[in-house]
Design an enzyme around this catalytic site. Structure first.
Site, PDB file in Angstrom:
ATOM      1  N   GLU A  98     -15.914 -79.899 -34.167  1.00 40.87           N
ATOM      2  CA  GLU A  98     -16.764 -81.314 -34.330  1.00 40.87           C
ATOM      3  C   GLU A  98     -15.523 -81.522 -35.238  1.00 40.87           C
ATOM      4  O   GLU A  98     -14.560 -81.266 -36.641  1.00 40.87           O
ATOM      5  CB  GLU A  98     -17.984 -80.759 -35.864  1.00 40.87           C
ATOM      6  N   CYS A 137     -15.883 -86.419 -42.895  1.00 39.77           N
ATOM      7  CA  CYS A 137     -15.854 -87.178 -42.269  1.00 39.77           C
ATOM      8  C   CYS A 137     -16.908 -87.524 -41.416  1.00 39.77           C
ATOM      9  O   CYS A 137     -16.073 -88.994 -40.394  1.00 39.77           O
ATOM     10  CB  CYS A 137     -15.912 -85.905 -41.299  1.00 39.77           C
TER      11      CYS A 137
HETATM   12  P1  NAD Z   1      -8.271 -78.793 -40.241  1.00 37.93           P
HETATM   13  O1  NAD Z   1      -8.580 -78.671 -38.969  1.00 37.93           O
HETATM   14  O2  NAD Z   1      -6.632 -78.229 -41.401  1.00 37.93           O
HETATM   15  O3  NAD Z   1      -8.923 -77.047 -41.023  1.00 37.93           O
HETATM   16  C1  NAD Z   1     -10.337 -76.312 -40.819  1.00 37.93           C
HETATM   17  C2  NAD Z   1     -10.033 -75.517 -40.122  1.00 37.93           C
HETATM   18  O4  NAD Z   1      -9.067 -74.287 -39.331  1.00 37.93           O
HETATM   19  C3  NAD Z   1      -8.903 -74.079 -40.678  1.00 37.93           C
HETATM   20  O5  NAD Z   1     -10.012 -72.660 -41.216  1.00 37.93           O
HETATM   21  C4  NAD Z   1      -8.687 -73.903 -40.854  1.00 37.93           C
HETATM   22  O6  NAD Z   1      -7.914 -72.559 -41.506  1.00 37.93           O
HETATM   23  C5  NAD Z   1      -8.349 -73.267 -39.067  1.00 37.93           C
HETATM   24  N1  NAD Z   1      -7.603 -73.656 -37.873  1.00 37.93           N
HETATM   25  C6  NAD Z   1      -6.389 -74.572 -38.502  1.00 37.93           C
HETATM   26  N2  NAD Z   1      -5.501 -74.049 -37.020  1.00 37.93           N
HETATM   27  C7  NAD Z   1      -6.163 -73.868 -35.820  1.00 37.93           C
HETATM   28  C8  NAD Z   1      -6.284 -73.203 -34.634  1.00 37.93           C
HETATM   29  N3  NAD Z   1      -5.144 -73.722 -34.308  1.00 37.93           N
HETATM   30  N4  NAD Z   1      -6.824 -71.787 -34.524  1.00 37.93           N
HETATM   31  C9  NAD Z   1      -7.623 -71.240 -35.323  1.00 37.93           C
HETATM   32  N5  NAD Z   1      -8.381 -72.528 -36.545  1.00 37.93           N
HETATM   33  C10 NAD Z   1      -7.732 -73.360 -37.134  1.00 37.93           C
HETATM   34  O7  NAD Z   1      -9.442 -79.442 -40.814  1.00 37.93           O
HETATM   35  P2  NAD Z   1      -9.319 -79.437 -42.790  1.00 37.93           P
HETATM   36  O8  NAD Z   1      -8.104 -80.419 -43.199  1.00 37.93           O
HETATM   37  O9  NAD Z   1      -9.858 -77.804 -43.191  1.00 37.93           O
HETATM   38  O10 NAD Z   1     -11.034 -80.451 -42.402  1.00 37.93           O
HETATM   39  C11 NAD Z   1     -10.500 -81.516 -42.567  1.00 37.93           C
HETATM   40  C12 NAD Z   1     -11.252 -82.456 -41.337  1.00 37.93           C
HETATM   41  O11 NAD Z   1     -11.733 -81.304 -40.593  1.00 37.93           O
HETATM   42  C13 NAD Z   1     -10.734 -83.515 -40.996  1.00 37.93           C
HETATM   43  O12 NAD Z   1     -10.181 -83.883 -40.003  1.00 37.93           O
HETATM   44  C14 NAD Z   1     -12.544 -84.364 -40.802  1.00 37.93           C
HETATM   45  O13 NAD Z   1     -13.149 -85.170 -40.070  1.00 37.93           O
HETATM   46  C15 NAD Z   1     -13.190 -82.738 -40.263  1.00 37.93           C
HETATM   47  N6  NAD Z   1     -14.884 -82.576 -40.669  1.00 37.93           N
HETATM   48  C16 NAD Z   1     -15.677 -82.958 -39.514  1.00 37.93           C
HETATM   49  C17 NAD Z   1     -16.301 -82.320 -39.537  1.00 37.93           C
HETATM   50  C18 NAD Z   1     -17.576 -82.835 -38.409  1.00 37.93           C
HETATM   51  O14 NAD Z   1     -18.777 -82.774 -38.736  1.00 37.93           O
HETATM   52  N7  NAD Z   1     -17.666 -83.775 -37.069  1.00 37.93           N
HETATM   53  C19 NAD Z   1     -17.140 -82.057 -40.854  1.00 37.93           C
HETATM   54  C20 NAD Z   1     -16.492 -81.798 -41.765  1.00 37.93           C
HETATM   55  C21 NAD Z   1     -15.298 -82.377 -41.471  1.00 37.93           C
END
Ligand code: NAD
Length: 485
Positions: A257, A291
């Protein structure tokens, strides 16, 4: 300042690295707590615990037995509602009202999935196989079985609710899970881990594990682990792509997501005040860091001037400041990096021809990382501010005159999470629903999903989804039985 622990195999533990993550209150800019910084060895330990739980009687119990734990999760959240709300406010500057909603909704979410225990079912399928006399001699049925140990990787924006979005269906279906909260906001989740350990000691070990740590280390280790059968990520497109790449060799299922760039289309017959309110609320809630909320508004040219004038007044009236002040519509961005990203996005919008109608700069406040409520006019469809997720209180507003053109603009986006329509004409609404290519479409309201729906995006927003019946089936895999008699 509080010190928190991971929960691995039923034990509250520090990390194998001996390192800690300092968590800042973005509003006060003080360090309010420390979370263990888990590494590869912690991933190994948590996955081993989940695998052992998967090979125990846990997945074979009646779903009702597992649902009973979900109800107890809901209860301990309600018993600690205020404490958890305060912690959520402190670690991410979410305004108190919204933080309280997130904590309460999370408890409701556990209860909701507990309710699926005696509802989800397999299928019986007619067989064409027959004896020599032509009578049927076979039953076919489809069982659903738990997919196995899952890694749930969470973002910082709704850390508590998104955790439940993964834990609830995993527990109900019998999948042990390892949760990795975001390093930016791990505290509320780790406090919940502590509450589980202290209040539900009979929860079988390893069924739910919580390990904080970085995405590039712990997250990668969980993704690549051969015993993890699915990664459920809520996060950025970039992280989703990395997870697909890192799991390609083991051909693992991913549930992703990712980001959004939701369009709102305002038709000439819209209820103007409702549309202004809906778009304002959607864009400013939680400082724009949601999001599924409106990231671009397309307004019919016949009402554009009036809409923009009312929207400007509405943005300028929005109070922002202390998250504990009930008059604050929003508070600080989650951190300095987020503020810098939003600032750069608006500067780029100006370079690409956009004009700042109101706002357009970091806000001058004694503490915190505030950005002004900002409206951009004159932005081109192909400019970054219309195409890329800003994740701040910044809204480009674009006039339109031709229905086919505005639908094309709305659909012209690498993301496909949510969209909205404001119109009082049922024919216009129905046509718009048919023509919009997004996982969710909201009509005459702002963007926010319900727990019974299915939150899933098209295009780069992801693969699979969460909530409701279809979110439950993400954690199951089929087994078809052919029984000849
Ligand atoms: P992010 O991708 O920076 O981090 C999300 C999670 O993924 C964190 O726990 C991070 O440590 C982990 N992560 C990062 N790189 C990784 C990798 N290579 N392998 C495994 N894990 C990894 O996102 P964020 O800044 O925490 O959140 C904001 C983003 O999330 C925005 O783009 C937002 O739109 C999205 N979001 C989407 C939804 C949805 O339901 N579609 C809901 C909430 C947030």
């Amino acid at each position: 300042m509080g010190t928190y622990k991971n929960l691995i195999n039923g034990d509250l533990v520090t990390s194998s690295t001996g390192e800690w993550i300092d968590v800042e209150n973005p509003y006060t800019q003080e360090i309010i707590g420390q979370a263990p910084k888990g590494g590869v060895a912690d991933a190994e330990a948590a996955v081993a615990a989940a695998v052992a739980a998967y090979h125990s009687s846990w997945p074979k119990l009646p779903a009702e037995a597992r649902a009973a734990y979900l109800k107890r999760f809901a209860q301990i959240i309600r018993d600690h509602q205020q404490e958890l709300t305060d912690l959520l406010i402190a670690e991410q500057a979410k305004v108190a009202g919204l933080a309280g909603v997130e904590i309460g909704f999370t408890a409701a979410y556990f209860d909701y999935y507990a309710g699926w225990a005696d509802i989800y079912e397999g299928e019986v399928i007619n067989s064409s196989s027959a004896r020599a006399d032509g009578t049927s001699n076979e039953n076919i049925w489809l069982n659903w079985k738990p997919i196995g140990p899952v890694a749930g990787i969470c973002p910082w924006n709704f850390p508590f609710f998104v955790m439940a979005r993964k834990v609830a269906p995993a527990i109900l279906t019998g999948c042990p899970i390892v949760i990795k909260p975001s390093s930016t906001t791990p505290l509320t989740t780790l406090r919940f881990a502590q509450l589980i350990a202290e209040n539900i000691p009979d929860l079988p070990k390893g069924v739910v594990n919580f390990v904080a740590g970085g995405g590039g280390t712990l997250g990668v280790a969980l993704t690549k682990h051969p015993d993890i059968q699915m990664v459920s990520l809520t996060g950025s497109v970039e992280a989703g792509i990395e997870i697909i790449k890192n799991s390609a060799d083991k051909v693992m299922k991913t549930s992703l997501e990712l980001g959004g760039k939701a369009p709102a289309i305002v038709f000439p017959d819209a209820d103007m005040d409702l549309a202004v309110r809906g778009v304002t609320d959607s864009r400013l809630i939680f400082s724009g860091q949601v999001c599924n909320c409106c990231e671009r508004a397309y307004v019919h040219e016949s009402i554009y001037d009036e809409f923009v004038s009312k929207l400007k007044a509405s943005f300028e009236a929005a109070q922002y400041g202390d998250p504990n002040d009930p008059t604050s519509v929003y508070s600080s961005q989650v951190d300095k990096a987020q503020l810098e990203k939003i600032t750069a996005a608006v500067e780029r919008a100006k370079v690409e021809g956009g004009e700042v109608l109101t706002g357009g700069a970091p806000a001058d406040k004694p503490t915190g990382y505030f950005y002004e409520p900002t409206i951009i006019t004159g932005a081109r469809q192909d400019s970054d501010v219309v195409q890329k997720e800003v994740f701040g209180p910044v809204l480009p507003v674009i006039p339109w005159s031709d229905y086919d053109q505005v639908i094309e603009w709305a659909n012209d986006c690498e993301y496909g999470l949510t969209s909205s329509i404001f119109s009082t004409n049922v024919n216009t609404v129905m046509r718009g629903i048919k023509d919009l290519n997004f996982g969710e479409t909201y009509v005459n309201r702002e963007h926010f999903e319900g727990l019974q729906g299915f939150h899933a995006g098209w295009r780069k927003t992801g693969i699979g989804g969460a909530d409701g019946k279809h979110g439950l089936y993400e954690y199951l895999q089929s087994q078809v039985v052919y029984l000849r008699y």
